[in-house]
Motif scaffolding. Structure first.
Motif, short mmCIF file in Angstrom:
data_model
loop_
_atom_site.label_atom_id
_atom_site.label_comp_id
_atom_site.label_asym_id
_atom_site.label_seq_id
_atom_site.Cartn_x
_atom_site.Cartn_y
_atom_site.Cartn_z
N THR A 94 -4.77 -7.97 -0.87
CA THR A 94 -4.20 -6.64 -0.99
C THR A 94 -3.56 -6.45 -2.37
O THR A 94 -3.81 -5.48 -3.08
CB THR A 94 -3.14 -6.41 0.10
N LEU A 148 0.82 -1.21 0.00
CA LEU A 148 0.00 0.00 0.00
C LEU A 148 0.86 1.26 0.00
O LEU A 148 0.57 2.22 -0.71
CB LEU A 148 -0.92 0.02 1.22
N PRO A 172 -7.71 -0.77 5.87
CA PRO A 172 -7.54 -1.71 4.74
C PRO A 172 -6.79 -2.98 5.14
O PRO A 172 -6.96 -4.01 4.53
CB PRO A 172 -6.74 -0.88 3.73
N GLN A 173 -5.97 -2.86 6.12
CA GLN A 173 -5.13 -4.00 6.49
C GLN A 173 -5.59 -4.63 7.80
O GLN A 173 -4.77 -5.01 8.64
CB GLN A 173 -3.66 -3.55 6.62
#
Ligand code: SF4
Ligand code: SF4
Ligand code: SF4
Ligand code: SF4
Ligand code: FES
Lengths: 916, 182, 328
Positions: free
Chosen positions: C319, C164, C186-187
């Motif tokens: 991801t 990212l 997001p993670q």
């Protein structure tokens, strides 16, 4: 063998034994009180109830007492179903039992406690009043607490029926039954101590032990051998806080079985005596003041004598100690520390055992014998345990009668009733009445020489090839014939004699009779008593050497090492005096102070049997190993260790010395079978000396130093001075005392026996060193030397309590002992003009009190041996002249009331006659 | 699979709940008593320093039966029985190594006479370890401790000075063995 | 006013000093907080609120006999405890604390941290092996197995962040979050795996199997005493500090204030927020210690390889796929 089913389990049992015994043999937990393996069953306690079923369909069965039941082939029994009955039975037994356990000497090893728990009676419901009893003072050995009795009758069956005691009985009736004497007073039997073990409760307890009481679980103990006489009974000494507390019987089916004599049991107080030599002392000259030296210096000084000194061994020191001394001074300089007469006699005993076709009788053998001749040995006083065995032998007639009518051998009461007062024949030839006279068919009083001649004649009658004797009177010939007839008729005839009468001809005559009794493969039984625990061991170590004590004293040696010996008890005082004064350097190793030690330049403190490990050889040539019970203070070491120089590595492990001795002894290889090997372990563990419940480990020494020391180590291996090690229930090759779950008392023994009452599963019962001689019959010439006598002909009198050197230093024994005295016929008393409180001046000795005994032949005098105040060795065989002592006052240690004689109608001012 | 996931989620949930519950404790009042500024109340049956008590007659209660010693799991009690001229058993010495004692109270459980008792005194630290070895003289108190009435020798059958045979509780007078009366 | 430049000597001294002091203080903080969580007071006797407790502890440890068991393997036995604090401190070098505050601005910062953590496992391993004692050996064995396994997922779990932010540089990761928002969102899976793996890496409760005092006495440090033990101890706390600082840096926007709560001075604001976030995580770890129980060793390993590894791989896959999809 019969097959029975008990609660669904199938057992192979011997139908000749009772069911209780057989169930115990199969290690079943069935409670019991009145049955005893040595005394059979009477069925009085109702504890061993089981249910017997008539057949496979029987669902109810009937209740029987296992101890009174012969197991039937194929029968079905149940222990579980009778559980409730047993609980009720014990509940009623216990209604009047006092709330005493915490203050009861039996607690913790109480068969009653065990059985109460096992029977399931856990809560007292009876709240009525308890009946009580007054106690009696039964003398210095046995305590009495009658309230605790459960009327199992074991005590009276033991004391009267088994041990032949006369001053004890059951009295009163129903719940008033009382077990004791008619009136307070010391128990007379020499075996009274066994009451403490036989009684399953705390009624009879060890009074000596009670003074220094410790619970069984707190006693550190080890397998040991009694050091007090030549019989070699197996004992379990117990130690606590560094002192020896008590001795209990250690079962050995071939030797002492379940019982000890009182000397062995109560005679170990000397181990804790204030007279103990507990430091090592040295001085430069005889008259210098001795000073204390360290063990290292002491040993250096002792070893420095090597090469110049002669060594005098000891019949009361272990084989190992004697061997170490022999190795230190060399065979030629090693002398036997026994009197010269005894030296000859003991050699003769060995000669007979080795070269005559006789069977050397162990106590187990003796108990099987059914016709006995006792030759000149006052067995009750010189080898007491054998006397107890002889009391069993004469009961064999009852067993024989029982066998004829198919009565099982365990039916104790029935057999007694059957036999009434019939006894197997036992003849005694003695110079005075003895304590066995009550069971004798005939007692002949005469000198040892007379007895020898009669005995030779018996041998001749039994086997005409034996040398004959002439000149016997008609009465004597009648006796000879009756003895010969009875011995001949017997299945197991036995001759008992020994060294104590100091008459060599008597031993020869005994050997001739035993030889004559031989018949094909069967050989006559012969038991020759020897004076001390290792008399035979010492003599075997002499290995044919003729180095007697007399030779030592004439050897002109300037240095001598005396091992555990007071020479003043072995030779005339004057001879010893001159020998000792001729020495430049005298080293004495011993436990207690004595005259020889006082003359020494070097005194080394040596450990007693309780503190050392070693081997004794008993009267039958049986070698037995004893393990040290506890570690003495640092200055005290075992004689064997003191005497080892660098040749053995200074402080060798004991098995190295045993091995050395083994190389000299006949059949010495058997010695290694006495222990399971020096490096034996079980699952990596040695055997513990302490019980697994041993208490106080982290505090017993804390008052000295709160930091606990390392556990003491036993360099000799095999046993630990701790609780660590293999439990006896796992492996009983060596074990300190019997214990099994649920069985805290000595009754747990059956768990360690092959069959209840039989030999031990593991563990050694000793090794007999003499092979049975199977050679042809050979005879000793019927020669009896008779010295010309002037004055009185003297003979020795022994006392169980007092004649033995070490036990005499024990308080408990002293309470039953007396000082030296002479015994005379009342006619001689009158002839010498002695008043009731006069003393007798003895030629070569000082003045002593006297005792009148009707059984003593006029013109002869009995002289006490070993008692304080007279040296028997000063006497000569040529007779002794006696005179009334001037200005006489009886010494303090003269306690005539302690002398129990059995002379019928004895008119002595002191001696107490008891009915035979 | 679904089951497995649900189970995993449940496990995670349960851990979160645990975290939350434990977290809430931070707002609760601490139970700590700030000894020695604040002396705590000690319950009478607290197992602290061991004493030896006397019976209601003021005599030593301990009869030297050794039961406490054998019950002690760390073997820190040692004593020796002796008796007075009238046969009353009592300990010649009685020693406890408090540096070994774990205050388990087994000794008190085992004692048949209520002699040995644990008390609420817990302040037993010493600078010198040797001082933690206590003898009878140090432990014998003058009272009956927690149990006021029990008097062992009044119940036991053994005669002692001042109490002959048949004089204990619930006992008949001694039997005359020469009498044949029932 | 000083000029704050990353890597200036002043910076180095201040940061290392602060870390050490914080670690020491942490020992006390942890015990007090644990106390409160257990409804106790914790150490409150030495100094006000017991704040000097750690000093007293250090005093005690230093004055204790510095003992090496005669049966131990001398050299590794002595070296082992030194390794932990050293590598932990080295890791701290790359932690960005505030703009301009830090020791080193390394391009491969993240790799550096992972590398140091990998080295750290030698400490427990060597210590356990050199002690020559079966409990130590077991402890060392457990430590090695656990640390090496969890290092794998720890590494994989943060690869998502690397994707990212397009960088291994920790400062750039912080900046990236400032731009795109906290990576924790997001993670999230990566975050969970990282926290758990981090706990296992630092051998903190509930993953203290290497010490497991109820089973293996004290595990790899059984034979250690005095200051050698102290080094292990301090090293562990620096490790905890490091982890607590790393999590905000990686997932919670580092020194940037949340919700626009900037303080006027950027540096002060940075230091404040960094410390605040780190503090929160420290508290969280203490809470975990107070609340959760230790799993069995096999459970720990199963969980790692059967749950954590697939999860972290999945996270990485997703991801990567999303970034690829977006990038295209
Ligand atoms: S005889 Fe046995 S049961 Fe009876 S008081 Fe003594 S120890 Fe207790
Ligand atoms: S005194 Fe002992 S042996 Fe004798 S009957 Fe009573 S309990 Fe049995
Ligand atoms: S409290 Fe427990 S450890 Fe202490 S003396 Fe009593 S039994 Fe022993
Ligand atoms: S248990 Fe009680 S009566 Fe027995 S020795 Fe211990 S303190 Fe004394
Ligand atoms: S043992 Fe059978 S009745 Fe006593």
């Amino acid at each position: 063998m019969a097959k029975i089913t008990v609660d669904g389990k199938v057992f192979e049992v011997d139908p000749n034994n009772n069911l209780l015994q057989e169930l115990l043999s199969h290690k079943q937990d069935l409670p019991y009180f009145c049955w005893h393996p040595s005394m059979g069953s009477v069925g009085s306690c109702r504890q061993c109830a089981v249910i017997e079923y008539a057949n496979d369909d029987d669902q109810r069965g009937r209740q029987v007492m296992a101890c009174m039941t012969s197991p039937r082939e194929g029968a079905r029994y149940s222990m579980d179903k009778a559980h409730q009955f047993r609980a009720q039975a014990i509940e009623s037994i216990m209604t009047s039992h006092p709330h005493d356990c915490p203050v009861c000497e039996e607690g913790g090893e109480c068969h009653l406690q065990d059985m109460t728990v096992m029977s399931g009676h856990t809560y007292r419901r009876y709240d009525g009043k308890k009946s009580t009893h007054n106690n009696q003072n039964l003398g210095p050995f046995i305590g009495h607490e009658m309230n605790r009795c459960i009327t199992c009758y074991r005590c009276v069956r033991y004391y009267k029926d088994y041990a032949g005691g006369t001053d004890f009985s059951v009295q009163a009736s129903h719940n008033h039954t009382y077990f004791g004497r008619f009136q307070d007073g010391s128990l007379e039997s020499e075996f009274s101590g066994n009451l403490a073990e036989v009684c399953p409760t705390g009624v009879f307890t060890d009074k000596v032990f009670s003074k220094v009481y410790s619970r069984k679980w707190d006693l550190q103990s080890s397998p040991s051998v009694c050091a007090a006489c030549g019989v070699g009974c197996n004992i379990n000494p117990g130690e606590r806080y560094g002192t020896l507390r008590r001795v209990v019987n250690r079962f050995n089916d071939e030797v002492n079985g379940y019982f000890l004599c009182d000397k062995g049991r109560f005679g170990t107080g000397y181990v804790n005596s204030a007279q103990r030599i507990s430091v090592n002392m040295s001085r430069s000259a005889h008259d210098a003041r001795p000073s204390e030296i360290t063990p290292v210096d002491a040993k250096a000084k002792l070893l420095a004598m090597k090469g110049n000194a002669i060594g005098i061994g000891s019949p009361r020191a272990s084989l190992e100690a004697n061997y170490a001394l022999r190795a230190l001074v060399g065979k030629d300089n090693f002398y036997a520390g026994v009197s010269d007469v005894e030296f000859g006699l003991l050699n003769q005993v060995i000669d007979i055992y080795q070269n005559r076709p006789v069977h050397i009788a162990s106590i187990k053998d003796i108990e099987k014998c059914d016709a006995i001749l006792v030759l000149g040995e006052d067995v009750t006083n010189t080898a007491a345990r054998i006397a107890l065995a002889l009391r069993q032998s004469v009961k064999n007639i009852g067993k024989e009668m029982a066998a004829r009518i198919k009565l099982p051998m365990w039916q104790d009461a029935a057999i007694r009733t059957l036999a009434m007062d019939k006894k197997s024949p036992l003849y005694i030839l003695s110079s005075h009445a003895t304590r066995l006279d009550d069971i004798a068919r005939q007692v002949h009083i005469g000198s040892a020489a007379d007895s020898a001649r009669i005995a030779f004649a018996v041998a001749h009658v039994l086997d005409s090839s034996a040398p004959a004797v002439t000149g016997l009177s008609d009465a004597e010939m009648a006796l000879v014939n009756s003895i010969a007839t009875d011995l001949k008729a017997a299945k197991h005839p036995l001759v008992v004699s020994g060294t104590s009468s100091l008459e060599p001809a008597l031993l020869n005559a005994a050997a001739n009779i035993a030889t004559a009794l031989g018949n094909g493969d069967q050989r006559g039984n012969l038991a020759l008593c020897v004076p001390e625990a290792n008399s035979l061991g010492l003599m075997l170590l002499m290995d044919g050497s003729q180095n007697s004590l007399g030779k030592a004293m004439q050897s002109g040696a300037r240095q001598a090492i005396v091992l555990e010996n007071d020479l003043y008890r072995r030779a005339p005082s004057a001879t010893v005096d001159s020998f000792l004064s001729g020495l430049q350097q005298l080293a004495v190793l011993d436990h207690l102070q004595h005259r020889t030690g006082e003359a020494a330049n070097l005194v080394l403190a040596s450990g007693t049997f309780a503190e050392t490990t070693g081997t004794f050889v008993n009267y039958e040539g049986r070698a037995q190993h004893f393990y040290a019970t506890f570690k003495p203070v640092a200055a005290i070491q075992s004689s064997a260790k003191w005497l080892c120089d660098s040749e053995f590595g200074n402080e060798p492990r004991i098995h190295i010395l045993t091995g050395g001795a083994a190389a000299i002894l006949p059949n010495g290889y058997k010695l290694q079978k006495l222990t399971p090997g020096a490096d034996w372990t079980f699952a990596g563990q040695r055997a513990p000396r302490q019980h697994h419940r041993y208490s106080g480990r982290t505090v017993m020494r804390a008052h000295l130093n709160v930091h606990e020391p390392k556990q003491e180590q036993d360099e000799d291996g095999l046993m630990n001075y701790s609780m660590e090690g293999v439990p006896a229930t796992k492996d009983a090759t060596i074990f300190n005392s019997p214990w099994a779950p649920g069985w805290n008392s000595n009754q747990s023994l059956f768990k360690f026996q092959k069959s209840a009452g039989g030999e031990l599963k593991q563990g050694s019962h000793g090794e007999r060193l003499f092979d049975e001689n199977t050679g042809a019959k050979a005879w000793y010439a019927a020669v009896v030397q008779q010295a010309a006598i002037s004055g009185f002909a003297q003979f020795p009198i022994y006392h169980l309590f007092g004649s033995e050197e070490l036990t005499a230093q024990s308080e408990a024994i002293q309470a039953k002992a007396t000082g030296a005295y002479v015994a005379l016929n009342p006619a001689d008393v009158a002839r010498l003009g002695l008043g009731a409180s006069d003393g007798v001046q003895v030629q070569h000795n000082g003045a002593v009190p006297y005792l009148a005994r009707a059984s003593i032949t006029p013109g002869t005098v009995g002289i006490s041996v070993g008692l304080h105040g007279l040296n028997y060795q000063n006497m000569t065989t040529a007779g002794v002249s006696l005179n009334k002592a001037a200005n006489w006052q009886n010494p303090k240690d003269w306690r005539a009331s302690n002398i129990i004689v059995s002379d019928a109608g004895s008119s002595s001012a002191y001696g107490r006659g008891t009915q035979g | 699979m679904i089951n497995f996931l649900c189970k995993q989620l449940y496990i995670i949930w349960s851990q979160l709940v645990t975290l939350w519950l434990v977290f809430t404790h931070i707002f609760k009042k601490a139970d700590t008593v700030e000894y020695p500024d604040q002396m705590p109340y000690m319950f009478p049956r607290w197992r602290g320093r061991i004493i030896l008590s006397r019976d209601p007659d003021g005599e030593e209660r301990c009869v030297a039966c050794n039961l406490c010693a054998v019950a002690c799991p760390v073997d820190c009690i040692a004593l020796q029985k002796t008796e007075d001229e009238n046969g009353r058993w009592y300990p010649e010495f009685f020693r406890i190594n408090f540096s070994r004692c774990i205050m388990c109270g087994f000794c008190e459980e085992a004692c048949p006479t209520h002699a040995i008792q644990l008390t609420p005194d817990f302040e037993m630290a010493e600078y010198v370890r040797q001082d933690m070895v206590w003898e009878k003289e140090d432990m014998l108190i003058s009272g009956t401790g927690k149990y006021h009435d029990y008097n062992f020798y009044k119940i036991a059958g053994k005669a002692i000075g001042g109490k002959g045979k048949g004089e204990a509780r619930n006992e008949l007078p001694p039997i005359d063995r020469r009498s044949l009366l029932p | 006013m000083f000029e704050f430049v990353v890597g200036s000597p002043l910076n180095i001294v201040l940061i290392l000093g602060a870390v050490l002091v914080a670690a020491a203080l942490l020992i006390w903080v942890e015990r007090r907080v644990l106390g409160f969580l257990n409804e106790r007071l914790g150490p409150n006797r030495v100094g006000p609120w017991g704040i000097a407790q750690s000093l007293a502890d250090v005093g005690k440890l230093i004055t204790k006999e510095d003992w090496v068991p005669p049966f131990a393997d001398k050299l590794p036995f002595i070296v082992a405890p030194i390794i932990v604090p050293v590598v932990m401190l080295l890791s701290f070098a790359v932690i960005p604390i505030a703009p301009g505050v830090g020791i080193m601005d390394l391009n491969i910062g993240l790799l550096w941290v992972l590398a140091m953590a990998g080295l750290g496992s030698y400490s427990a391993m060597l210590g356990g092996l050199a002690s020559n004692n079966k409990f130590s050996l077991l402890g060392g064995l457990r430590a090695a197995g656990q640390m090496i396994s969890y290092e794998v997922f720890m590494g994989i779990s943060i690869l998502g962040i690397v994707i990212l932010s397009d960088s291994f540089n920790l400062r750039e990761i912080v900046e990236a979050q400032h731009k795109h928002g906290w990576f924790v969102f997001p993670q999230f899976i990566g975050f969970i795996v990282f926290v758990i793996a981090g706990l296992a890496e630092t051998k903190r409760w509930p993953f203290d199997l290497a010490e497991g005092e109820s089973e293996i006495i004290s595990g790899f440090n059984t034979e250690y005493s005095g200051m050698k033990f102290g080094l292990f101890f301090v090293g562990e706390y620096i490790g905890m500090l490091l982890l607590s600082a790393l999590i905000p840096v990686l997932f919670f926007g580092g020194w940037y204030a949340p919700f626009g709560l900037e303080l006027p001075n950027a540096i002060i604001s940075g230091i404040f927020w960094m410390c605040a976030k780190t503090g929160c995580w420290i508290f969280f770890f203490i809470l975990v210690r107070a609340a959760l129980v230790r799993p069995r060793y096999d459970q720990l390993m199963n969980y790692g390889w059967l749950v954590m590894l697939p999860l972290s791989l999945l996270n990485l896959l997703v991801t990567g796929a999303v970034v690829l999809a977006q990038g295209n």
